[in-house]
Structures are given as structure tokens and as C-alpha cells.
Motif scaffolding. Structure first.
Motif, PDB file in Angstrom:
ATOM      1  N   VAL A 154       0.937  -1.325  -0.067  1.00 44.56           N
ATOM      2  CA  VAL A 154      -0.079  -0.063   0.036  1.00 44.56           C
ATOM      3  C   VAL A 154       0.874   1.242  -0.060  1.00 44.56           C
ATOM      4  CG1 VAL A 154      -0.315   0.086   2.523  1.00 44.56           C
ATOM      5  CG2 VAL A 154      -2.050   1.429   1.027  1.00 44.56           C
ATOM      6  N   TRP A 184      -2.958  -4.168  -9.131  1.00 39.62           N
ATOM      7  CA  TRP A 184      -3.193  -3.531  -7.654  1.00 39.62           C
ATOM      8  C   TRP A 184      -4.565  -4.328  -7.049  1.00 39.62           C
ATOM      9  CZ3 TRP A 184       0.240  -1.910  -4.558  1.00 39.62           C
ATOM     10  CH2 TRP A 184       1.413  -0.980  -5.046  1.00 39.62           C
ATOM     11  N   LEU A 214      -7.860  -2.673  -2.672  1.00 33.10           N
ATOM     12  CA  LEU A 214      -6.808  -1.565  -2.042  1.00 33.10           C
ATOM     13  C   LEU A 214      -6.998  -0.244  -2.645  1.00 33.10           C
ATOM     14  CD1 LEU A 214      -4.637  -0.665  -0.355  1.00 33.10           C
ATOM     15  CD2 LEU A 214      -2.904  -1.729  -2.223  1.00 33.10           C
ATOM     16  N   GLU A 237     -10.259   1.443  -1.377  1.00 35.45           N
ATOM     17  CA  GLU A 237      -9.907   1.835   0.039  1.00 35.45           C
ATOM     18  C   GLU A 237      -9.234   3.188   0.000  1.00 35.45           C
ATOM     19  OE1 GLU A 237      -7.761   0.723   4.218  1.00 35.45           O
ATOM     20  OE2 GLU A 237      -7.537  -0.536   2.525  1.00 35.45           O
TER      21      GLU A 237
END
Ligand SMILES: [N-]=[N+]=N[C@]1([C@H](N)O)O[C@H](CO)[C@@H](O)[C@H](O)[C@H]1O
Length: 819
Positions: free
Chosen positions: A284, A373, A377, A380
């Protein structure tokens, strides 16, 4: 008083005064006692006064010219030391050297004080730096956008042969003399949060992102000085800070850590460069780095565009954005978001701009390097961007359906969203679907991108996929790092060649001229002596400059096959000890390579090479015929002393794996002969220098695929080739390693039971043959030196000035700044 090639007004007395002023006022040092480091910093500061002035001047010229600019988005810029290179570009090297001598110092000693800003991993990062230099040299309006990492690529040292890593605090406590802050350009960036809808006065529905976190982007500019033309362009690096770095209320409540929490979190974003080359790191923090980079850069471009009095709709008319690999791909949905949500453009109007402003460069075919990705993620961290990616994908799928009605297989392959356990966002597909140009970095690679990586996209978007072969800047990689050879060349063909590398071809006529050969060979000898002196002083190893300096310098990766080089060394060791008739010309094998900290087998290969080096370098039975040197902490400034000293350039990747390579170009330009596979730019180097002046070996791309598809069994080669067997068996009998470290057996296992994924055993015999040719041909120095001169003369194509002209003519469509 202007000297030839000097474009910059220069007054020695005021320069010396400025140096002394900075020593005292900027660095608080006494002239009598100041260290070399502080004198270097003061010289850098005094010179930066010139470049910063020209930077602002050039900005004005670009604004007045109302012309198109290119914005080069890269998470890496491996710029190397700037001071020496900038003196070349300012045309002030001799004058400053004179002034520094009058101040009581050797310029070269002060230049040695500069830390390498290692803001990149390898080829991709260095290419970005060479490209910025070539854009400035040809005065094409340009901005490089990167990150101001606090720590660059880790420093490498060896402990009992093992790689150990140290953080690289490249900016001295005193900072870096060439950088300048641009607070008026600082930006704010959001993260996390949610998305809400609202209806505007005309009843139009709109989406709004409500970030939960806000970061501040601090702008640092480094000058990219045009070669002997008054222009200076910015390399703009963003540092991340918390808008409110200190929470006094929490501090007063005694929560000292809490008081700094936001700053700590923000600081982490640009704390360190991820040390992976050709490998996707799905963390991240890495995605946060990428988004922070893109959001600051996009905001800066739009500010500049509106400040120059332009409408938002004309953005793609005045700006081009090049994505250096998929690392800055999130810039695409970011610009869509800004145009849709902040400028209330319709989807079509916004897409009309986005699809005409972005272009993407692919640097690798390795599956493990293609970034994906998780949808979760991105959802978010960047909820609004995920919505936009879905819409981009929806519209792409409509195009795919139109082209291949009902073909779900192709839909699945081209979709930006990969179904599966956890849905993933394919950044390369998002790039190809959203950009107006996609290029590979060498002719062979670009063909494989079309044929193997994106065949359907090539059909869906005809003409979008193209090639721009990489290049290197001749300023750093010949004029600066090899001054003696540069002087000899200038003596023969004049001094324009650093800006017109194709002129080197004129040197070919001297290839068989005895006197020129002697001088050319003498310069190589002196460069070898300079490197040998460095090795003696830093590594305590004596090198014989009559030996062949055989160089493999690049990141450590299985596909680059440093372990094939090691196997050949083991075969020479075996023959020297077991075959009394075997006679070889003394050879020094020089390695330099960092392994990504998490790449275990790469670290095993480094350990094995170091152990073999310890043994052969101290084995009297070898009569100094064989030496192995692994130079620690490979970086740009090391390449600058190794490359001019090289006789042989190892470019031995498995065919189809090395997209281009750029070290191959630097070594050939400095008169090293290439031993290589038909891979990446080796193919084009061979076309330029001719079959007689290069040592090509090994399987071709199609042979590799054929062998793999037919079921490659490395044991077959092991059993049938006695020299190969003897060499591999040396990996397993503690010949070189008394410790119980499993490195050697890990390598052996990888090559046999592990299936030898990069076909080391299949190419071994041909590789040994090619080396036998080198050994034989080196003994005929007249022939050898002729070939080295022809290499230097015939690789003008690989100037990054030519690469940039290809981008300008085929992709960016820029006009050079008027004088
Ligand atoms: N990532 N990546 N790719 C590379 C290099 N490792 O950085 O980009 C370089 C620059 O395009 C290429 O020369 C090289 O072949 C390729 O592997």
C-alpha cells in the motif's frame, strides 16, 4: 571573457568570492579549516546560483513561447553526481578547475565528495535521467516529475561475501547544493475517505470525493542544464509532509508520539525508494507513493497551464505526459477525476483530453514485473479513482465487444479488471487502453510487446504500439567519464560530437591507422590503470592491466545470467588446474550488482561469486591468469570509472528477457567489445557495429520458446557436456565455501532440479566458444584495437538525443525553444 564551447558568462574572481561566501554564510565553515566536503558544497552552491537563475529564465521563455511541453512521469531518476556533469554542460569545466586550484584544491578531489543521488534502481531510472539531459540539450520544453526520497537505493557492502544493505541518506546534513525549494508550487493531496453525489443548479448529477487524509507535497527542483545552451529545465521532486506537522494539543496532553503522528505517517510516503528492479511490489505504501507523485504532478501541470492563460480544454494541446512504465498509471484516473469533479467536464470532454495527453513506455515483458493492484486496496485508498477505472473498463469492453462480438476469452484478457480470488486492476491494460502511444524500448522488445504481450490491443488500436530504442547521454557517458578519449576524438573530428554523436562515424577511418590505434589503446590502458588503482585502494586487490578486463555491471537478476558468467569462470578454473595444455590470456572478471533485498537466489549468486573470487585471487596455482572482482555498492559514479576501463562487455541475458539494456551502449561507446545474446538492444548494436566487431552467441528468442515448449531438460546438457558437468560440480563440493551456507547448492539446484528457467545450461557451450574467440582475438592487438575503435565510432545511434528526437517526432510533437 567567453572561451570556445562556453555559453555561460563567467568571472573567476566573483566565482571564487561566491564559494568563500557560501563556505562561511551557508555552511558556517572557516576558510582555514573547512573540509573538502564543505568546499565541494560551497562550489556546488556557487554554481547553483547560475543554474537557478537560468531555470527561472527558461520558465519565462517557455511561458512566452506558448508552446507544448512534455512532462516525464517517473518514480525513478538515477541522476548520479551532478556537479562534474553540470560543469560540462555549462562549458565551464576548465575554468572552474582553474579557479578551484587557485583556492588550493583539486577539482577532482572535491567532486569525489559528492554523494550519488541514487533515486533509482537501474536502467529505467538512469534512462529517465539521460532523457532529461537530452531534452535540455535540444531545448525541448520539459519537466521531469519524480519523488524526493529521503533515502535512495540502499548502500551495499559485503560481510563474508554476503550482501548487506544500509540506508542511503544521500542528502548530507547540509542538504544537496543543487536543489532548490519552490514553496509557491506546493500542492495538497487527498487519500482514503468516501465518494458522495450532489446535484448542481442545472440539475446535473456530480460525484465528489471526500478524502479522509490530506498530505502536502513540497516541491524541490533540481536543474537539468542544457549542454552548452543557456537553457535549464526542472527535475521536480515531491517530498511528502503533513499539512499540520505538529499537533500542539496532543503534545500538551503529553501524547508526544501522537503529536507527531500525522507527520510521521506523511513522511513515510517519500521516506525511501522501493529497491526492486523488474519486480512488482504490491505494498500500500508503494501505491501511496505512486498516487502522491501523480496527484502533485497533475495539479502542478494544471496550475501552470491556467497560469499561462490557457483554458482547461486545451490542456492536451499544450501538454504531453509520458508514463515511465506503469508505476505512474494512476495519473490517468487522477486527471479524469480532476477534469470531471473539479472542472465539471463531461466524461467525453474529459476523456478527449486524457486519451490525447498520456503516452506509456513498457520496459519489461517479465510477468512478475507487470503491476496489478487489488481492487479492494484501490477502492479503500482511492475510492473515486476506482469508480473511474470501472467506467474506463466498461467503455473498453464495449469496444472489445464491437471488435470481437461474444468473445469472452479476449474480454477476459483485455479487461483492466482481472477476475479471480481477489479482483485485481491491471495497470498495463489501463495504460494501453487510455494512452495515444505505447512504446517498447528496443526494436526486438517492441516486436515482442506487439506479438506476445498485447497482440489484441495492437489489433484493436492499430498504430498505437510502436518502438523507441533507448539511448544514453554522450555528455556523461563519454565526454565526462572518459576525458582522454574525448580529447582524442575532438582532435580528430572537432568538438561538436557531444551534441551530434552520429559524427563519431568519422572516427572509423582511423580504425587501422597505427598511430591512432596506439593512442586509442594507450587511453584504454590508462583508464584500466585508473580503475586498477581504485581497486587496489578500496578492495586491496592487485589487477594486471595487461589482462582482459571483462565487465558485467547491472542489477543482479537471474535473467541477466550472472550465474552463466560464474559457470564460465569455474570452467576456466577447472581447465587451468586440470589441463596442462590449456593456456589463456590473463583475464579479470569484474562484477558489480545489487540484488533486491528480498531476492534470495540473487543474493546467493552474489555470495558465490565473492567466494570464488576469494579463492581464485589467492590461488598461486593459477599464476594470476584468473582474477575475479566483485565491486560493492554499484552506482552511477562507479560505472563512470569501470566503463572506460572495460575491454569486454557482458550482455548475456536469455534472449527475449532484457527489453533493451543501456549499459551495453555505454560500454560499446567507450571501446569495449560486446559478448552477448541476440536480445534487447544487442541486436541493434550488432547492426551498427557489424558482425565482425561483436561476439554473438546463444539461442534466439524463437529457439528459447521452441525449447521451452518442447520441454527443456537441463540434465541433458549436464550429462553430455563434460566441461559443463565439471563446472557445475564445482558448485557443490565445498571447493569455494567451507561454511555451511547453502548458496552454492541453491544455485546448482536452480540449474538442475529447478529446471534452469533462464536456459543457462543450454547456452553454456556456445558462450564458452565465444569466450575462446575473445581470448584468441585479444592476442592480435592490431585486430582487437581496430574493432574497439569501430565500436566507439559506430554506436552514434544510441545517443539519447536520437531517442528523444524519435519521441518528439513520433509521440510528443514538441518544438524546441526559440533562442
Ligand atoms: N524495469 N525495467 N526495465 C529495464 C531495467 N531493468 O530498468 O528498463 C531499462 C530501460 O528501458 C531496460 O534497458 C532494461 O532492459 C529493462 O529491464
Amino acid at each position: 571573457m567567453k572561451k570556445r564551447g562556453q555559453t555561460q558568462q563567467f568571472d573567476k574572481a566573483s566565482f571564487k568570492a561566491s564559494v568563500k561566501k557560501h563556505l562561511v554564510t551557508t555552511y558556517a565553515q572557516n576558510i582555514e579549516t573547512a573540509s573538502d566536503k564543505h568546499w565541494y558544497l560551497a562550489v556546488g552552491k556557487a554554481l547553483a546560483e547560475i543554474s537557478t537563475g537560468n531555470l527561472l529564465e527558461t520558465e519565462k521563455r517557455i511561458a512566452n513561447a506558448q508552446t507544448r511541453s512534455v512532462n516525464y512521469f517517473s518514480l525513478e531518476f538515477l541522476i548520479g553526481r551532478l556537479t562534474g556533469n553540470n560543469l560540462i554542460s555549462l562549458g565551464l569545466y576548465e575554468q572552474i578547475s582553474e579557479a578551484v586550484t587557485e583556492l588550493g584544491f583539486q577539482l577532482t578531489d572535491l567532486l569525489e565528495q559528492e554523494r550519488d543521488p541514487a533515486l533509482g534502481n537501474g536502467g529505467l531510472g538512469r534512462l529517465a535521467a539521460c532523457f532529461m539531459d537530452s531534452l535540455a540539450a535540444q531545448e525541448f520544453p520539459s519537466v521531469g516529475y519524480g519523488l524526493h526520497y529521503q533515502y535512495g537505493l540502499f548502500q551495499q557492502s559485503f560481510l563474508n561475501g554476503h550482501q548487506i544493505e544500509f540506508p542511503d541518506a544521500w542528502r548530507e546534513a547540509e542538504g544537496y547544493p543543487w536543489e532548490v525549494q519552490r514553496p509557491e508550487l506546493n500542492q495538497f493531496v487527498g487519500l482514503y475517505g468516501d465518494v458522495s453525489s450532489y446535484t448542481d443548479d442545472e440539475g446535473q448529477q456530480h460525484r465528489r470525493w471526500n478524502p479522509a487524509v490530506t498530505l502536502q507535497g513540497i516541491a524541490w527542483d533540481l536543474p537539468i542544464i542544457g549542454y552548452q545552451n543557456q537553457s535549464v529545465f526542472p527535475l521536480r521532486l515531491w517530498e511528502c509532509r503533513a499539512p499540520v506537522p505538529f499537533n500542539l494539543a496532543k503534545f500538551n496532553d503529553g501524547d508526544y508520539v501522537g503529536a507527531q503522528q500525522t507527520q510521521i505517517a506523511a513522511g513515510n510516503v517519500t521516506k525511501i525508494l522501493y529497491p526492486n528492479d523488474n519486480h512488482d511490489q504490491g505494498k500500500v505504501l508503494r501505491l501511496t507513493q505512486q498516487y502522491f507523485h501523480c496527484a502533485c504532478s497533475i495539479a502542478d501541470i494544471i496550475c501552470r497551464h491556467l497560469k499561462n492563460g490557457h483554458e482547461i480544454n486545451s490542456l492536451s494541446k499544450f501538454e504531453a505526459i509520458q508514463l515511465n512504465d506503469t508505476h505512474p498509471t494512476i495519473a490517468i484516473p487522477e486527471l479524469m477525476r480532476v477534469l470531471l469533479d473539479d472542472h465539471q467536464l463531461s466524461w467525453d470532454d474529459a476523456w478527449a483530453i486524457v486519451s490525447k495527453i498520456f503516452a506509456y513506455t513498457n520496459h519489461t515483458l517479465l510477468p512478475e514485473a507487470l503491476e496489478t493492484w487489488s481492487e479492494a486496496l484501490i477502492g479503500e485508498l482511492l475510492p473515486r479513482h476506482l469508480e473511474i477505472i470501472f467506467e474506463i473498463n466498461h467503455r473498453l469492453m464495449v469496444q472489445v465487444e464491437a471488435k470481437w462480438p461474444g468473445n469472452n476469452e479476449i474480454k477476459r484478457k483485455l479487461s483492466i479488471i482481472a477476475e479471480g480470488q481477489s479482483r485485481m486492476v491491471r495497470m498495463a491494460n489501463l495504460c494501453v487502453a487510455s494512452t495515444y502511444a505505447v512504446n517498447g524500448v528496443a526494436a526486438l522488445h517492441s516486436e515482442l510487446v506487439k506479438r506476445d504481450l498485447f497482440p489484441e490491443f495492437d489489433e484493436l488500436f492499430p498504430g498505437r504500439l510502436q518502438n523507441v530504442t533507448n539511448g544514453i547521454t554522450p555528455r556523461r557517458w563519454l565526454k565526462y567519464c572518459n576525458p582522454q578519449l574525448s580529447a582524442l576524438i575532438s582532435e580528430k573530428i572537432g568538438t561538436e560530437w557531444p551534441a551530434h554523436l552520429e559524427q563519431l562515424e568519422a572516427i572509423a577511418q582511423f580504425a587501422t591507422n597505427t598511430q591512432f590505434q596506439q593512442r586509442f589503446a594507450e587511453i584504454k590502458k590508462q583508464n584500466k590503470q585508473r580503475f586498477a588503482d581504485w581497486v587496489a585502494e578500496n578492495l586491496d586487490i592487485e589487477l594486471d592491466t595487461n589482462a582482459i578486463f571483462d565487465v558485467q555491471i547491472k542489477r543482479l537478476h537471474e535473467y541477466k545470467r550472472q550465474h552463466l558468467n560464474l559457470l564460465h569462470i569455474l570452467s576456466l578454473y577447472h581447465r587451468l588446474l586440470n589441463d596442462p595444455t590449456f593456456d589463456m590470456h590473463p583475464r579479470v572478471f569484474i562484477f558489480a550488482a545489487k540484488a533486491a533485498p528480498g531476492y534470495a537466489l540473487a543474493k546467493d549468486i552474489i555470495y558465490a561469486i565473492n567466494k570464488v573470487a576469494d579463492k581464485v585471487n589467492n590461488d598461486p596455482r593459477l599464476n594470476g591468469k584468473l582474477k575475479v572482482v566483485f565491486v560493492p555498492d554499484y552506482r552511477v559514479s562507479l560505472a563512470e570509472i569501470i566503463i572506460p576501463a572495460a575491454d569486454v562487455s557482458e550482455q548475456i541475458s536469455t534472449a527475449g528477457k532484457e527489453a533493451s539494456g543501456t549499459g551495453n551502449m555505454k560500454l560499446a561507446l567507450n571501446g569495449a567489445l560486446t559478448i552477448g545474446t541476440m536480445d534487447g538492444a544487442n541486436v541493434e548494436i550488432r547492426e551498427e557495429v557489424g558482425d565482425d566487431n561483436i561476439f554473438i552467441f546463444g539461442l534466439l528468442v524463437d529457439d528459447v520458446e521452441k525449447l521451452k515448449s518442447e520441454g527443456y531438460n537441463p540434465h541433458t546438457y549436464y550429462e553430455q557436456d563434460s566441461l559443463l558437468k565439471a563446472s557445475i560440480d564445482l558448485l557443490d563440493n565445498n571447493e569455494f565455501d567451507a561454511t555451511d551456507c547453502a548458496a552454492f547448492s541453491n544455485i546448482r539446484h536452480n540449474l538442475l532440479e529447478g529446471g534452469d528457467p533462464y536456459l543457462v545450461l543450454a547456452d553454456f557451450a556456445d558462450y564458452v566458444n565465444a569466450h575462446n574467440c575473445i581470448d584468441a582475438e585479444y592476442r592480435d592487438q592490431t585486430q582487437w584495437v581496430k574493432k574497439t575503435i569501430l565500436n566507439t565510432a559506430l554506436v552514434g545511434k544510441f545517443s539519447s538525443d536520437r531517442s528523444i528526437r524519435d519521441y518528439v517526432n513520433n509521440i510528443w510533437h514538441l518544438t524546441a525553444l526559440p533562442k
